[in-house]
Design a protein around this motif. Structure first.
Motif, PDB file in Angstrom:
ATOM      1  N   THR A 190       0.830  -1.210   0.000  1.00  0.00           N
ATOM      2  CA  THR A 190       0.000   0.000   0.000  1.00  0.00           C
ATOM      3  C   THR A 190       0.863   1.258   0.000  1.00  0.00           C
ATOM      4  OG1 THR A 190      -0.174  -0.150   2.413  1.00  0.00           O
ATOM      5  CG2 THR A 190      -1.980  -1.076   1.125  1.00  0.00           C
ATOM      6  N   ASP A 191       2.001   1.233   0.693  1.00  0.00           N
ATOM      7  CA  ASP A 191       2.919   2.373   0.680  1.00  0.00           C
ATOM      8  C   ASP A 191       3.479   2.597  -0.722  1.00  0.00           C
ATOM      9  OD1 ASP A 191       2.549   2.662   3.414  1.00  0.00           O
ATOM     10  OD2 ASP A 191       4.350   1.510   3.908  1.00  0.00           O
ATOM     11  N   LEU A 192       3.854   1.509  -1.384  1.00  0.00           N
ATOM     12  CA  LEU A 192       4.373   1.621  -2.738  1.00  0.00           C
ATOM     13  C   LEU A 192       3.309   2.156  -3.687  1.00  0.00           C
ATOM     14  CD1 LEU A 192       6.464  -1.650  -3.030  1.00  0.00           C
ATOM     15  CD2 LEU A 192       7.299   0.672  -2.785  1.00  0.00           C
ATOM     16  N   ALA A 193       2.094   1.668  -3.554  1.00  0.00           N
ATOM     17  CA  ALA A 193       1.004   2.139  -4.400  1.00  0.00           C
ATOM     18  C   ALA A 193       0.783   3.634  -4.201  1.00  0.00           C
ATOM     19  CB  ALA A 193      -0.273   1.359  -4.107  1.00  0.00           C
ATOM     20  N   GLU A 194       0.892   4.105  -2.968  1.00  0.00           N
ATOM     21  CA  GLU A 194       0.726   5.530  -2.690  1.00  0.00           C
ATOM     22  C   GLU A 194       1.863   6.336  -3.318  1.00  0.00           C
ATOM     23  OE1 GLU A 194      -0.783   9.137  -1.189  1.00  0.00           O
ATOM     24  OE2 GLU A 194      -1.673   7.215  -1.695  1.00  0.00           O
ATOM     25  N   GLN A 195       3.086   5.847  -3.241  1.00  0.00           N
ATOM     26  CA  GLN A 195       4.218   6.536  -3.859  1.00  0.00           C
ATOM     27  C   GLN A 195       4.063   6.608  -5.381  1.00  0.00           C
ATOM     28  OE1 GLN A 195       6.734   8.216  -2.416  1.00  0.00           O
ATOM     29  NE2 GLN A 195       5.652   7.836  -0.505  1.00  0.00           N
ATOM     30  N   ILE A 196       3.574   5.541  -5.982  1.00  0.00           N
ATOM     31  CA  ILE A 196       3.332   5.528  -7.426  1.00  0.00           C
ATOM     32  C   ILE A 196       2.248   6.534  -7.775  1.00  0.00           C
ATOM     33  CG2 ILE A 196       2.433   4.130  -9.324  1.00  0.00           C
ATOM     34  CD1 ILE A 196       3.900   1.730  -7.955  1.00  0.00           C
ATOM     35  N   ARG A 197       1.189   6.585  -6.983  1.00  0.00           N
ATOM     36  CA  ARG A 197       0.107   7.533  -7.233  1.00  0.00           C
ATOM     37  C   ARG A 197       0.616   8.970  -7.152  1.00  0.00           C
ATOM     38  NH1 ARG A 197      -2.763  11.016  -5.018  1.00  0.00           N
ATOM     39  NH2 ARG A 197      -1.975  10.684  -2.926  1.00  0.00           N
ATOM     40  N   ILE A 198       1.413   9.264  -6.137  1.00  0.00           N
ATOM     41  CA  ILE A 198       1.968  10.613  -5.978  1.00  0.00           C
ATOM     42  C   ILE A 198       2.857  10.959  -7.179  1.00  0.00           C
ATOM     43  CG2 ILE A 198       3.602  11.986  -4.611  1.00  0.00           C
ATOM     44  CD1 ILE A 198       2.482  10.474  -2.129  1.00  0.00           C
ATOM     45  N   SER A 199       3.671  10.018  -7.598  1.00  0.00           N
ATOM     46  CA  SER A 199       4.547  10.247  -8.742  1.00  0.00           C
ATOM     47  C   SER A 199       3.729  10.496 -10.011  1.00  0.00           C
ATOM     48  CB  SER A 199       5.462   9.041  -8.942  1.00  0.00           C
ATOM     49  OG  SER A 199       6.233   9.194 -10.097  1.00  0.00           O
ATOM     50  N   ASP A 200       2.708   9.685 -10.228  1.00  0.00           N
ATOM     51  CA  ASP A 200       1.848   9.871 -11.404  1.00  0.00           C
ATOM     52  C   ASP A 200       1.159  11.217 -11.381  1.00  0.00           C
ATOM     53  OD1 ASP A 200       2.589   7.386 -12.316  1.00  0.00           O
ATOM     54  OD2 ASP A 200       0.719   6.386 -11.692  1.00  0.00           O
ATOM     55  N   ASP A 201       0.642  11.602 -10.217  1.00  0.00           N
ATOM     56  CA  ASP A 201      -0.017  12.906 -10.087  1.00  0.00           C
ATOM     57  C   ASP A 201       0.950  14.045 -10.367  1.00  0.00           C
ATOM     58  OD1 ASP A 201      -2.373  11.658  -9.456  1.00  0.00           O
ATOM     59  OD2 ASP A 201      -2.265  12.084  -7.300  1.00  0.00           O
ATOM     60  N   HIS A 202       2.159  13.919  -9.868  1.00  0.00           N
ATOM     61  CA  HIS A 202       3.156  14.957 -10.059  1.00  0.00           C
ATOM     62  C   HIS A 202       3.500  15.122 -11.549  1.00  0.00           C
ATOM     63  CE1 HIS A 202       6.490  17.586  -9.130  1.00  0.00           C
ATOM     64  NE2 HIS A 202       7.269  16.827  -9.890  1.00  0.00           N
ATOM     65  N   ARG A 203       3.645  13.996 -12.248  1.00  0.00           N
ATOM     66  CA  ARG A 203       3.975  14.065 -13.674  1.00  0.00           C
ATOM     67  C   ARG A 203       2.827  14.651 -14.485  1.00  0.00           C
ATOM     68  NH1 ARG A 203       6.204   8.269 -14.832  1.00  0.00           N
ATOM     69  NH2 ARG A 203       4.709   7.894 -13.220  1.00  0.00           N
ATOM     70  N   ARG A 204       1.596  14.393 -14.078  1.00  0.00           N
ATOM     71  CA  ARG A 204       0.444  14.927 -14.812  1.00  0.00           C
ATOM     72  C   ARG A 204       0.348  16.447 -14.689  1.00  0.00           C
ATOM     73  NH1 ARG A 204      -2.824  10.992 -12.143  1.00  0.00           N
ATOM     74  NH2 ARG A 204      -2.506   9.075 -13.234  1.00  0.00           N
ATOM     75  N   THR A 205       0.839  16.999 -13.604  1.00  0.00           N
ATOM     76  CA  THR A 205       0.714  18.439 -13.385  1.00  0.00           C
ATOM     77  C   THR A 205       1.811  19.209 -14.117  1.00  0.00           C
ATOM     78  OG1 THR A 205       2.013  18.341 -11.337  1.00  0.00           O
ATOM     79  CG2 THR A 205      -0.386  18.140 -11.146  1.00  0.00           C
ATOM     80  N   ARG A 206       2.770  18.559 -14.669  1.00  0.00           N
ATOM     81  CA  ARG A 206       3.866  19.258 -15.370  1.00  0.00           C
ATOM     82  C   ARG A 206       3.617  19.351 -16.831  1.00  0.00           C
ATOM     83  NH1 ARG A 206       9.269  19.571 -12.674  1.00  0.00           N
ATOM     84  NH2 ARG A 206       8.606  19.721 -10.561  1.00  0.00           N
TER      85      ARG A 206
END
Length: 82
Positions: A66-82
């Motif tokens: 679940t921690d890894l899934a959250e880190q992946i989600r944060i990374s994906d969100d960050h890339r979408r905002t750029r």
């Protein structure tokens, strides 16, 4: 040829898949002119033939899925905002 004869020459599916992946990677390595692709294919071939060099979940017991899934989600969100 009997079933017993066939069982002596039968190859496990995992071995066939590994041989196929290695051959495909070798062909790609031989065909590319890109230095970065050559490095990537050589690295892929090394990792295919040396699975002990690859990390597994057992290497990181303190990481929870679940921690890894959250880190992946944060990374994906960050890339979408750029």
């Amino acid at each position: 040829m009997t079933a017993a004869d066939l069982s002596r020459v039968d190859v496990p599916l995992a071995d066939v898949e590994l041989q196929t992946a290695c051959e495909t990677t070798r062909k790609a390595l031989a065909r590319t002119n890109s230095p970065s692709d050559r490095i990537a294919y050589a690295n892929d071939l090394f990792l295919l033939t040396h699975p002990e060099a690859c990390a597994t979940d057992a290497d990181y017991p303190h990481w929870v899925a679940t921690d890894l899934a959250e880190q992946i989600r944060i990374s994906d969100d960050h890339r979408r905002t750029r």
